[in-house]
Design a protein around this motif. Structure first.
Motif, PDB file in Angstrom:
ATOM      1  N   MET A  76      52.001   2.135  46.474  1.00  0.00           N
ATOM      2  CA  MET A  76      51.738   0.995  46.161  1.00  0.00           C
ATOM      3  C   MET A  76      50.279   0.561  46.426  1.00  0.00           C
ATOM      4  O   MET A  76      49.536  -0.134  45.550  1.00  0.00           O
ATOM      5  CB  MET A  76      52.552  -0.125  46.611  1.00  0.00           C
ATOM      6  CG  MET A  76      54.044  -0.398  45.954  1.00  0.00           C
ATOM      7  SD  MET A  76      54.353  -1.949  46.414  1.00  0.00           S
ATOM      8  CE  MET A  76      56.152  -2.135  45.950  1.00  0.00           C
ATOM      9  N   ALA A  77      49.807   0.941  47.535  1.00  0.00           N
ATOM     10  CA  ALA A  77      48.388   0.580  47.992  1.00  0.00           C
ATOM     11  C   ALA A  77      47.418   1.227  46.846  1.00  0.00           C
ATOM     12  O   ALA A  77      46.505   0.703  46.549  1.00  0.00           O
ATOM     13  CB  ALA A  77      48.244   1.147  49.394  1.00  0.00           C
ATOM     14  N   ALA A  78      47.627   2.749  46.536  1.00  0.00           N
ATOM     15  CA  ALA A  78      46.683   3.382  45.655  1.00  0.00           C
ATOM     16  C   ALA A  78      46.789   2.441  44.385  1.00  0.00           C
ATOM     17  O   ALA A  78      46.038   2.589  43.652  1.00  0.00           O
ATOM     18  CB  ALA A  78      47.329   4.831  45.669  1.00  0.00           C
ATOM     19  N   THR A  79      48.151   2.269  43.905  1.00  0.00           N
ATOM     20  CA  THR A  79      48.048   1.526  42.491  1.00  0.00           C
ATOM     21  C   THR A  79      47.268   0.122  42.709  1.00  0.00           C
ATOM     22  O   THR A  79      46.440  -0.163  41.608  1.00  0.00           O
ATOM     23  CB  THR A  79      49.609   1.256  42.214  1.00  0.00           C
ATOM     24  OG1 THR A  79      50.181   2.546  42.102  1.00  0.00           O
ATOM     25  CG2 THR A  79      49.414   0.757  41.002  1.00  0.00           C
ATOM     26  N   SER A  80      47.426  -0.379  43.741  1.00  0.00           N
ATOM     27  CA  SER A  80      46.496  -1.729  43.866  1.00  0.00           C
ATOM     28  C   SER A  80      45.095  -1.487  43.935  1.00  0.00           C
ATOM     29  O   SER A  80      44.153  -2.159  43.161  1.00  0.00           O
ATOM     30  CB  SER A  80      46.939  -2.413  45.141  1.00  0.00           C
ATOM     31  OG  SER A  80      46.449  -3.568  45.364  1.00  0.00           O
ATOM     32  N   ARG A  81      44.941  -0.421  44.543  1.00  0.00           N
ATOM     33  CA  ARG A  81      43.344  -0.195  44.290  1.00  0.00           C
ATOM     34  C   ARG A  81      42.965   0.257  43.400  1.00  0.00           C
ATOM     35  O   ARG A  81      41.787  -0.078  42.946  1.00  0.00           O
ATOM     36  CB  ARG A  81      43.112   1.051  45.637  1.00  0.00           C
ATOM     37  CG  ARG A  81      42.648   0.502  47.099  1.00  0.00           C
ATOM     38  CD  ARG A  81      42.032   1.798  47.867  1.00  0.00           C
ATOM     39  NE  ARG A  81      42.852   3.013  47.753  1.00  0.00           N
ATOM     40  CZ  ARG A  81      44.132   3.170  48.457  1.00  0.00           C
ATOM     41  NH1 ARG A  81      44.481   2.141  49.322  1.00  0.00           N
ATOM     42  NH2 ARG A  81      44.806   4.260  48.253  1.00  0.00           N
ATOM     43  N   GLY A  82      43.710   1.101  42.730  1.00  0.00           N
ATOM     44  CA  GLY A  82      43.082   1.486  41.329  1.00  0.00           C
ATOM     45  C   GLY A  82      42.906   0.298  40.255  1.00  0.00           C
ATOM     46  O   GLY A  82      42.238   0.424  39.529  1.00  0.00           O
ATOM     47  N   HIS A  83      44.001  -0.596  40.361  1.00  0.00           N
ATOM     48  CA  HIS A  83      43.912  -1.780  39.672  1.00  0.00           C
ATOM     49  C   HIS A  83      42.725  -2.441  39.864  1.00  0.00           C
ATOM     50  O   HIS A  83      41.768  -2.873  38.920  1.00  0.00           O
ATOM     51  CB  HIS A  83      44.962  -2.777  39.907  1.00  0.00           C
ATOM     52  CG  HIS A  83      44.906  -4.111  39.074  1.00  0.00           C
ATOM     53  ND1 HIS A  83      44.502  -5.033  39.589  1.00  0.00           N
ATOM     54  CD2 HIS A  83      45.348  -4.465  37.962  1.00  0.00           C
ATOM     55  CE1 HIS A  83      44.303  -6.185  38.860  1.00  0.00           C
ATOM     56  NE2 HIS A  83      45.028  -5.714  37.729  1.00  0.00           N
ATOM     57  N   ARG A  84      42.143  -2.805  40.975  1.00  0.00           N
ATOM     58  CA  ARG A  84      40.851  -3.535  41.460  1.00  0.00           C
ATOM     59  C   ARG A  84      39.929  -2.834  40.944  1.00  0.00           C
ATOM     60  O   ARG A  84      38.786  -3.298  40.537  1.00  0.00           O
ATOM     61  CB  ARG A  84      40.848  -3.632  43.038  1.00  0.00           C
ATOM     62  CG  ARG A  84      41.750  -4.689  43.568  1.00  0.00           C
ATOM     63  CD  ARG A  84      41.453  -4.877  44.859  1.00  0.00           C
ATOM     64  NE  ARG A  84      41.326  -3.750  45.836  1.00  0.00           N
ATOM     65  CZ  ARG A  84      42.444  -3.469  46.737  1.00  0.00           C
ATOM     66  NH1 ARG A  84      43.649  -3.982  46.378  1.00  0.00           N
ATOM     67  NH2 ARG A  84      42.344  -2.514  47.502  1.00  0.00           N
ATOM     68  N   VAL A  85      39.991  -1.408  41.110  1.00  0.00           N
ATOM     69  CA  VAL A  85      38.746  -0.604  40.506  1.00  0.00           C
ATOM     70  C   VAL A  85      38.435  -0.835  39.217  1.00  0.00           C
ATOM     71  O   VAL A  85      37.499  -0.867  38.708  1.00  0.00           O
ATOM     72  CB  VAL A  85      38.771   0.931  41.111  1.00  0.00           C
ATOM     73  CG1 VAL A  85      37.725   1.673  40.497  1.00  0.00           C
ATOM     74  CG2 VAL A  85      38.521   0.902  42.557  1.00  0.00           C
ATOM     75  N   LEU A  86      39.321  -0.670  38.369  1.00  0.00           N
ATOM     76  CA  LEU A  86      39.506  -0.723  37.094  1.00  0.00           C
ATOM     77  C   LEU A  86      39.164  -2.011  36.569  1.00  0.00           C
ATOM     78  O   LEU A  86      38.040  -2.002  35.588  1.00  0.00           O
ATOM     79  CB  LEU A  86      40.858  -0.133  36.491  1.00  0.00           C
ATOM     80  CG  LEU A  86      41.063  -0.485  34.948  1.00  0.00           C
ATOM     81  CD1 LEU A  86      39.995   0.331  34.139  1.00  0.00           C
ATOM     82  CD2 LEU A  86      42.563  -0.372  34.456  1.00  0.00           C
ATOM     83  N   HIS A  87      39.530  -2.968  37.092  1.00  0.00           N
ATOM     84  CA  HIS A  87      39.305  -4.329  36.628  1.00  0.00           C
ATOM     85  C   HIS A  87      37.843  -4.825  37.046  1.00  0.00           C
ATOM     86  O   HIS A  87      37.240  -5.567  36.172  1.00  0.00           O
ATOM     87  CB  HIS A  87      40.256  -5.263  37.307  1.00  0.00           C
ATOM     88  CG  HIS A  87      40.323  -6.718  36.877  1.00  0.00           C
ATOM     89  ND1 HIS A  87      41.054  -7.053  35.353  1.00  0.00           N
ATOM     90  CD2 HIS A  87      40.140  -7.951  37.153  1.00  0.00           C
ATOM     91  CE1 HIS A  87      40.829  -8.181  34.971  1.00  0.00           C
ATOM     92  NE2 HIS A  87      40.237  -8.983  36.067  1.00  0.00           N
ATOM     93  N   ARG A  98      57.041  -5.234  35.239  1.00  0.00           N
ATOM     94  CA  ARG A  98      56.988  -6.438  35.385  1.00  0.00           C
ATOM     95  C   ARG A  98      58.052  -7.341  35.998  1.00  0.00           C
ATOM     96  O   ARG A  98      57.546  -8.212  37.065  1.00  0.00           O
ATOM     97  CB  ARG A  98      56.651  -7.283  34.220  1.00  0.00           C
ATOM     98  CG  ARG A  98      55.387  -6.850  33.201  1.00  0.00           C
ATOM     99  CD  ARG A  98      55.216  -7.852  32.260  1.00  0.00           C
ATOM    100  NE  ARG A  98      53.874  -7.549  31.563  1.00  0.00           N
ATOM    101  CZ  ARG A  98      53.504  -7.475  30.441  1.00  0.00           C
ATOM    102  NH1 ARG A  98      54.661  -7.651  29.514  1.00  0.00           N
ATOM    103  NH2 ARG A  98      52.563  -7.044  29.811  1.00  0.00           N
ATOM    104  N   SER A  99      58.963  -7.134  35.820  1.00  0.00           N
ATOM    105  CA  SER A  99      60.291  -7.632  36.709  1.00  0.00           C
ATOM    106  C   SER A  99      60.392  -7.495  38.026  1.00  0.00           C
ATOM    107  O   SER A  99      60.327  -7.997  39.076  1.00  0.00           O
ATOM    108  CB  SER A  99      61.606  -7.430  36.115  1.00  0.00           C
ATOM    109  OG  SER A  99      62.573  -7.742  36.602  1.00  0.00           O
ATOM    110  N   LEU A 100      60.286  -5.851  38.359  1.00  0.00           N
ATOM    111  CA  LEU A 100      60.113  -5.487  39.835  1.00  0.00           C
ATOM    112  C   LEU A 100      58.696  -5.739  40.342  1.00  0.00           C
ATOM    113  O   LEU A 100      59.035  -6.286  41.810  1.00  0.00           O
ATOM    114  CB  LEU A 100      59.897  -3.835  39.695  1.00  0.00           C
ATOM    115  CG  LEU A 100      61.599  -3.182  39.134  1.00  0.00           C
ATOM    116  CD1 LEU A 100      61.077  -1.733  39.072  1.00  0.00           C
ATOM    117  CD2 LEU A 100      62.725  -3.479  39.901  1.00  0.00           C
ATOM    118  N   LEU A 101      57.730  -6.050  39.914  1.00  0.00           N
ATOM    119  CA  LEU A 101      56.691  -6.390  40.457  1.00  0.00           C
ATOM    120  C   LEU A 101      56.547  -8.055  40.812  1.00  0.00           C
ATOM    121  O   LEU A 101      56.039  -8.334  41.869  1.00  0.00           O
ATOM    122  CB  LEU A 101      55.208  -6.076  39.399  1.00  0.00           C
ATOM    123  CG  LEU A 101      55.004  -4.654  39.485  1.00  0.00           C
ATOM    124  CD1 LEU A 101      53.661  -4.527  38.486  1.00  0.00           C
ATOM    125  CD2 LEU A 101      54.437  -4.086  40.709  1.00  0.00           C
TER     126      LEU A 101
END
Length: 145
Positions: A1-12, A118-121
């Motif tokens: 989850m942390a890696a996904t969150s970081r990836g989202h931040r970098v992409l955005h 989306r539901s799980l998040l």
């Protein structure tokens, strides 16, 4: 989850940089577009950030000509934050960037999988940010001055 969150931040952040915005500034602009002019401290509460972070973000947005601050007519100690025409002109680009971020993050998933994700998040978000789903946690639309 942390890696996904970081990836989202970098992409955005990379997509926002294309229109000369820093991460978080899109949220400030979106809150103003959705709710109209706001008292600065209410805007910070609406976004769940502290006043020093809000002040720094607003200073950058103001220097870029995207927002303006003016004293409240009934309480001069309060500042009313509004978008400027230059800020309003970014609305479609900010929306496009949000959609592009989501599109890239869900590439390869079926529509059903995206809905499940989306539901799980939403459950994960409620676990880490319970105040986000508390009734009355949203700031009223009026700027409160």
């Amino acid at each position: 989850m942390a890696a996904t969150s970081r990836g989202h931040r970098v992409l955005h952040a990379a997509l926002l940089a294309e229109i000369d915005l820093y991460p978080g500034q899109d949220r400030v602009l979106s809150a103003l577009w959705d709710n109209g002019p706001q008292v600065q401290n209410r805007l910070a509460a609406m976004l769940g950030i502290d006043m020093s972070t809000m002040t720094k973000s607003l200073q950058r947005l103001e220097r870029s000509g995207l927002v303006s601050r003016s004293p409240c007519t009934t309480n001069r100690r309060l500042s009313i934050v509004s978008t400027t025409p230059k800020g309003d002109a970014l609305r479609s680009e900010v929306r496009r960037i949000g959609e592009e971020t989501q599109r890239r993050m869900t590439r390869g998933l079926t529509p059903e999988q995206v809905e499940t994700l989306r539901s799980l998040l939403a459950v994960v978000r409620a676990n880490v940010c319970p105040e986000a789903d508390t009734p009355g946690s949203e700031a009223p639309a009026a700027h409160g001055c």
